[in-house]
Write a protein that holds these residues in place. Structure first.
Motif, PDB file in Angstrom:
ATOM      1  N   ILE A 281     148.229 -28.063  88.027  1.00 25.59           N
ATOM      2  CA  ILE A 281     147.902 -29.018  86.900  1.00 25.59           C
ATOM      3  C   ILE A 281     147.503 -28.226  85.568  1.00 25.59           C
ATOM      4  N   GLY A 282     146.903 -27.296  85.781  1.00 26.16           N
ATOM      5  CA  GLY A 282     146.492 -26.354  84.842  1.00 26.16           C
ATOM      6  C   GLY A 282     147.551 -25.551  84.080  1.00 26.16           C
ATOM      7  N   LEU A 283     148.421 -25.169  85.201  1.00 26.62           N
ATOM      8  CA  LEU A 283     149.885 -24.728  84.796  1.00 26.62           C
ATOM      9  C   LEU A 283     150.738 -25.593  83.696  1.00 26.62           C
ATOM     10  N   TYR A 284     150.625 -26.799  84.157  1.00 28.00           N
ATOM     11  CA  TYR A 284     151.383 -27.932  83.299  1.00 28.00           C
ATOM     12  C   TYR A 284     150.946 -28.223  82.030  1.00 28.00           C
ATOM     13  N   PHE A 285     149.629 -28.295  81.991  1.00 24.05           N
ATOM     14  CA  PHE A 285     148.817 -29.040  80.786  1.00 24.05           C
ATOM     15  C   PHE A 285     148.289 -27.665  79.975  1.00 24.05           C
ATOM     16  N   GLY A 286     148.101 -26.781  80.634  1.00 24.53           N
ATOM     17  CA  GLY A 286     147.588 -25.580  79.699  1.00 24.53           C
ATOM     18  C   GLY A 286     148.300 -24.404  79.718  1.00 24.53           C
ATOM     19  N   GLY A 287     149.379 -24.396  80.445  1.00 27.06           N
ATOM     20  CA  GLY A 287     150.161 -23.040  80.190  1.00 27.06           C
ATOM     21  C   GLY A 287     150.071 -22.042  81.245  1.00 27.06           C
ATOM     22  N   SER A 288     149.136 -22.164  81.880  1.00 19.53           N
ATOM     23  CA  SER A 288     148.717 -20.904  82.756  1.00 19.53           C
ATOM     24  C   SER A 288     148.024 -21.536  84.000  1.00 19.53           C
ATOM     25  N   PHE A 289     148.344 -20.945  85.102  1.00 18.05           N
ATOM     26  CA  PHE A 289     147.829 -21.460  86.417  1.00 18.05           C
ATOM     27  C   PHE A 289     146.314 -21.262  86.425  1.00 18.05           C
ATOM     28  N   LEU A 290     145.651 -22.296  86.763  1.00 15.72           N
ATOM     29  CA  LEU A 290     144.119 -22.265  86.997  1.00 15.72           C
ATOM     30  C   LEU A 290     143.565 -22.295  85.517  1.00 15.72           C
ATOM     31  N   TYR A 291     144.146 -23.059  84.596  1.00 16.39           N
ATOM     32  CA  TYR A 291     143.750 -23.180  83.240  1.00 16.39           C
ATOM     33  C   TYR A 291     142.736 -24.450  83.385  1.00 16.39           C
TER      34      TYR A 291
ATOM     35  N   THR B 110     137.630 -28.452  80.508  1.00 16.14           N
ATOM     36  CA  THR B 110     136.867 -28.198  79.431  1.00 16.14           C
ATOM     37  C   THR B 110     137.875 -27.983  77.943  1.00 16.14           C
ATOM     38  N   ASP B 111     139.215 -27.397  78.176  1.00 21.82           N
ATOM     39  CA  ASP B 111     140.158 -27.355  77.300  1.00 21.82           C
ATOM     40  C   ASP B 111     139.822 -26.558  76.109  1.00 21.82           C
ATOM     41  N   PHE B 112     139.447 -25.268  76.184  1.00 24.14           N
ATOM     42  CA  PHE B 112     139.021 -24.283  74.965  1.00 24.14           C
ATOM     43  C   PHE B 112     139.881 -24.389  73.886  1.00 24.14           C
ATOM     44  N   TYR B 113     141.340 -24.411  74.088  1.00 26.82           N
ATOM     45  CA  TYR B 113     142.162 -24.200  73.231  1.00 26.82           C
ATOM     46  C   TYR B 113     142.893 -25.655  72.596  1.00 26.82           C
ATOM     47  N   SER B 114     142.170 -26.766  73.082  1.00 28.79           N
ATOM     48  CA  SER B 114     142.631 -28.039  72.772  1.00 28.79           C
ATOM     49  C   SER B 114     144.036 -28.293  72.827  1.00 28.79           C
ATOM     50  N   ILE B 115     144.664 -28.038  73.922  1.00 30.96           N
ATOM     51  CA  ILE B 115     146.093 -28.152  74.198  1.00 30.96           C
ATOM     52  C   ILE B 115     146.271 -29.187  75.300  1.00 30.96           C
ATOM     53  N   VAL B 116     145.448 -29.667  75.812  1.00 29.57           N
ATOM     54  CA  VAL B 116     145.500 -30.571  76.817  1.00 29.57           C
ATOM     55  C   VAL B 116     145.135 -31.937  76.272  1.00 29.57           C
ATOM     56  N   PRO B 117     145.844 -32.924  76.499  1.00 29.98           N
ATOM     57  CA  PRO B 117     145.626 -34.377  76.230  1.00 29.98           C
ATOM     58  C   PRO B 117     144.265 -34.687  76.537  1.00 29.98           C
ATOM     59  N   SER B 118     143.857 -35.538  75.626  1.00 26.20           N
ATOM     60  CA  SER B 118     142.385 -36.052  75.924  1.00 26.20           C
ATOM     61  C   SER B 118     141.998 -36.905  77.128  1.00 26.20           C
ATOM     62  N   ASN B 119     142.900 -37.765  77.753  1.00 33.50           N
ATOM     63  CA  ASN B 119     142.957 -38.510  78.771  1.00 33.50           C
ATOM     64  C   ASN B 119     143.038 -37.418  79.909  1.00 33.50           C
ATOM     65  N   ILE B 120     143.829 -36.455  79.913  1.00 37.75           N
ATOM     66  CA  ILE B 120     143.683 -35.758  81.075  1.00 37.75           C
ATOM     67  C   ILE B 120     142.267 -35.030  81.141  1.00 37.75           C
ATOM     68  N   VAL B 121     141.749 -34.392  79.816  1.00 39.71           N
ATOM     69  CA  VAL B 121     140.450 -33.706  79.908  1.00 39.71           C
ATOM     70  C   VAL B 121     139.301 -34.632  80.682  1.00 39.71           C
ATOM     71  N   ASN B 122     139.427 -35.957  80.271  1.00 43.49           N
ATOM     72  CA  ASN B 122     138.479 -36.848  80.670  1.00 43.49           C
ATOM     73  C   ASN B 122     138.503 -37.159  82.178  1.00 43.49           C
ATOM     74  N   ILE B 123     139.729 -36.921  82.747  1.00 47.41           N
ATOM     75  CA  ILE B 123     139.735 -37.072  84.089  1.00 47.41           C
ATOM     76  C   ILE B 123     139.135 -35.764  84.907  1.00 47.41           C
ATOM     77  N   PHE B 124     139.210 -34.690  84.517  1.00 49.50           N
ATOM     78  CA  PHE B 124     138.628 -33.422  85.226  1.00 49.50           C
ATOM     79  C   PHE B 124     137.471 -32.960  84.412  1.00 49.50           C
ATOM     80  N   HIS B 125     136.710 -33.723  83.521  1.00 46.49           N
ATOM     81  CA  HIS B 125     135.548 -33.327  83.048  1.00 46.49           C
ATOM     82  C   HIS B 125     134.345 -33.532  83.933  1.00 46.49           C
TER      83      HIS B 125
ATOM     84  N   GLY C  75     133.995 -28.022  83.465  1.00 46.75           N
ATOM     85  CA  GLY C  75     135.457 -28.262  83.792  1.00 46.75           C
ATOM     86  C   GLY C  75     135.879 -28.703  85.265  1.00 46.75           C
ATOM     87  N   ILE C  76     136.797 -27.920  85.610  1.00 47.87           N
ATOM     88  CA  ILE C  76     137.258 -27.994  87.202  1.00 47.87           C
ATOM     89  C   ILE C  76     136.702 -26.920  88.013  1.00 47.87           C
ATOM     90  N   VAL C  77     135.822 -26.123  87.444  1.00 46.76           N
ATOM     91  CA  VAL C  77     135.212 -25.103  88.215  1.00 46.76           C
ATOM     92  C   VAL C  77     134.308 -25.545  89.625  1.00 46.76           C
TER      93      VAL C  77
END
Length: 163
Positions: free
Chosen positions: A88-98, A102-117, A125-127
Motif C-alpha cells: 500500500i505504501g509502495l502504491y500510494f507513496g512510491g516506496s515500500f513501507l511508506y 501520516t503522508d509527510f510529502y502530501s502525495i497520498v489521497p486524503s481518503n487513504i490517509v484517513n483510513i490509515f490514520h 500513521g501505520i507504525v
C-alpha cells in the motif's frame, strides 16, 4: 509429554506469571510507537509467557494450548499483513513501507490517509499496525520453535521407553 518432576509451587506460579508476561507484551506492542519497544519486543514477551507454561506443565498439559491451525493462521496474518501494508505504501507513496497514515510529502489521497490514520495524539500513521503484525509473527514464531523442540523431546523419550 507431562512434566512430573515440576514442583506444585512452580506450577501455581507459572500461569499467573505467564498471563502477566502476555499482558505486558500486548502493552509493549500497542505502545511501541511512543515508548521503547514495539512489535519484536512485545512478541517475544508474549512468547516468553506461553513458553513458561509449556516448560512447566509440559506440552500436553499446558493451560495455554495453541493448535497447529492457530499458529499457521497467525503466522500468515502477520506476514501477509506486513507485505500488504508495505505494498500500500509502495502504491500510494512510491516506496515500500511508506507511512501512508501520516503522508509527510502530501502525495497520498486524503481518503487513504484517513483510513490509515492511527487515532493517537502522536499520529504515528501505520507504525502501530506494523508493530501489531510484527508482534504476531514473532510471538508465533518463537512459540512454534519451542513446541517443535518439546515434540522432538517427547518422541525421543518414547523411543527410549520402547527400547
Amino acid at each position: 509429554m507431562t512434566n512430573k518432576k515440576t514442583s506444585p509451587i512452580l506450577k501455581m506460579f507459572a500461569l499467573p506469571a505467564s498471563l502477566i508476561f502476555i499482558c505486558a507484551g500486548i502493552l509493549t506492542i500497542l505502545g511501541g510507537h511512543i515508548t521503547p519497544g514495539g512489535g519484536f519486543q512485545g512478541g517475544a514477551m508474549i512468547a516468553g509467557g506461553i513458553i513458561l507454561c509449556l516448560l512447566i506443565f509440559g506440552l500436553d498439559d499446558s493451560p495455554i494450548n495453541l493448535s497447529e491451525n492457530f499458529i499457521t493462521a497467525f503466522e500468515s496474518i502477520g506476514a501477509l499483513g506486513y507485505i500488504v501494508l508495505g505494498l500500500i505504501g509502495l502504491y500510494f507513496g512510491g516506496s515500500f513501507l511508506y507511512n501512508v497514515g501520516t503522508d509527510f510529502y502530501s502525495i497520498v489521497p486524503s481518503n487513504i490517509v484517513n483510513i490509515f490514520h492511527y487515532p493517537d495524539v502522536t499520529n504515528a500513521g501505520i507504525v502501530p499496525y506494523f508493530n501489531i503484525l510484527v508482534g504476531l509473527k514473532v510471538f508465533v514464531g518463537l512459540t512454534a520453535i519451542v513446541i517443535v523442540f518439546l515434540g522432538f523431546k517427547s518422541l525421543s523419550e518414547e523411543k527410549e521407553e520402547e527400547e
